[in-house]
Write a protein that holds these residues in place. Structure first.
Motif, PDB file in Angstrom:
ATOM      1  N   LEU A  31       0.691  -1.173   0.272  1.00 11.85           N
ATOM      2  CA  LEU A  31       0.186   0.123  -0.306  1.00 11.85           C
ATOM      3  C   LEU A  31       0.726   1.252  -0.276  1.00 11.85           C
ATOM      4  CD1 LEU A  31      -2.493  -1.111   2.924  1.00 11.85           C
ATOM      5  CD2 LEU A  31      -3.095  -1.092   0.412  1.00 11.85           C
ATOM      6  N   GLY A  32       2.369   1.345   0.481  1.00  9.78           N
ATOM      7  CA  GLY A  32       2.547   2.330   0.562  1.00  9.78           C
ATOM      8  C   GLY A  32       3.347   2.762  -1.168  1.00  9.78           C
ATOM      9  N   GLY A  33       3.687   1.978  -1.726  1.00 11.55           N
ATOM     10  CA  GLY A  33       5.244   1.652  -2.620  1.00 11.55           C
ATOM     11  C   GLY A  33       5.491   1.711  -2.567  1.00 11.55           C
ATOM     12  N   GLU A  34       6.396   1.084  -2.219  1.00 14.42           N
ATOM     13  CA  GLU A  34       7.935   0.289  -1.464  1.00 14.42           C
ATOM     14  C   GLU A  34       7.975  -0.772  -1.500  1.00 14.42           C
ATOM     15  OE1 GLU A  34      10.163   2.781   0.570  1.00 14.42           O
ATOM     16  OE2 GLU A  34       8.172   3.457   0.169  1.00 14.42           O
ATOM     17  N   SER A  35       9.262  -1.090  -1.562  1.00 11.78           N
ATOM     18  CA  SER A  35       9.823  -2.484  -2.090  1.00 11.78           C
ATOM     19  C   SER A  35       9.209  -3.694  -0.953  1.00 11.78           C
ATOM     20  CB  SER A  35      11.306  -2.348  -2.269  1.00 11.78           C
ATOM     21  OG  SER A  35      11.747  -4.100  -2.161  1.00 11.78           O
ATOM     22  N   MET A  36       8.985  -5.120  -1.439  1.00 11.10           N
ATOM     23  CA  MET A  36       8.825  -5.430  -0.735  1.00 11.10           C
ATOM     24  C   MET A  36      10.122  -6.640  -0.288  1.00 11.10           C
ATOM     25  SD  MET A  36       5.371  -6.212  -0.471  1.00 11.10           S
ATOM     26  CE  MET A  36       5.576  -7.439   0.342  1.00 11.10           C
ATOM     27  N   GLU A  37      11.335  -6.010  -0.643  1.00  8.75           N
ATOM     28  CA  GLU A  37      12.369  -7.127  -0.080  1.00  8.75           C
ATOM     29  C   GLU A  37      12.560  -6.845   1.676  1.00  8.75           C
ATOM     30  OE1 GLU A  37      14.856  -9.578  -1.140  1.00  8.75           O
ATOM     31  OE2 GLU A  37      13.773  -8.511  -2.312  1.00  8.75           O
ATOM     32  N   PRO A  38      12.229  -5.723   2.018  1.00 10.51           N
ATOM     33  CA  PRO A  38      12.337  -5.522   3.279  1.00 10.51           C
ATOM     34  C   PRO A  38      11.585  -6.886   4.028  1.00 10.51           C
ATOM     35  CG  PRO A  38      12.167  -3.518   2.764  1.00 10.51           C
ATOM     36  CD  PRO A  38      12.193  -4.423   1.555  1.00 10.51           C
ATOM     37  N   HIS A  39      10.333  -6.838   3.395  1.00 10.96           N
ATOM     38  CA  HIS A  39       9.358  -7.851   3.989  1.00 10.96           C
ATOM     39  C   HIS A  39       9.768  -9.485   4.132  1.00 10.96           C
ATOM     40  CE1 HIS A  39       4.897  -9.580   4.704  1.00 10.96           C
ATOM     41  NE2 HIS A  39       5.238 -10.639   3.528  1.00 10.96           N
ATOM     42  N   ARG A  40       9.925  -9.664   2.908  1.00  9.55           N
ATOM     43  CA  ARG A  40      11.460 -10.779   2.746  1.00  9.55           C
ATOM     44  C   ARG A  40      12.075 -11.342   3.599  1.00  9.55           C
ATOM     45  NH1 ARG A  40      10.729  -8.553  -3.075  1.00  9.55           N
ATOM     46  NH2 ARG A  40       8.226  -9.597  -4.212  1.00  9.55           N
TER      47      ARG A  40
END
Length: 122
Positions: A31-40
């Motif tokens: 939702l924030g338009g950031e990368s999913m990499e930190p989540h992964r």
């Protein structure tokens, strides 16, 4: 034995906090338009490591078969979590299990944290 039980309880609460951070990172990615990499990365390193440490603490603290089994289940749920997010997963609706499994992970982590806290308190 008491030290291991306290360590288990603290790790379990740390795990609950880590799952909340994981939800935040997912929200930033989707939702924030950031990368999913930190989540992964957070999910892979932190959420896999803590249940392993919890399992060791539960064994050393002799917390019983139920806690051991639930901690193993927690690790297994975390282990299969990335599989539900795989873009190659077919049928595609199975990917929605990623979110449902996250709810189970949070609930089980919270249950173990409360249970661990009860074993430490007189």
């Amino acid at each position: 034995m008491d030290v291991a039980r306290k360590f288990f309880a603290r790790l379990a609460w740390l795990f609950v906090l880590a799952v909340a951070i994981q939800f935040l990172l997912a929200g930033l990615g989707v939702l924030g338009g950031e990368s999913m990499e930190p989540h992964r990365l957070w999910g892979f390193f932190v959420l896999h490591l803590i249940p392993i440490l919890m399992l060791i603490a539960a064994m050393v603290g002799r917390m019983g078969r139920t806690v051991l089994a639930l901690t193993v289940l927690l690790f297994l749920l975390v282990f299969v979590q990335p599989l539900f997010a795989d873009p190659q997963l077919d049928p595609r609706w199975l990917r929605s299990l990623h979110v449902l499994n996250a709810l189970f992970i949070f609930a089980l982590g919270h249950h173990l944290a409360r249970r661990g806290t009860r074993t430490v308190r007189p």
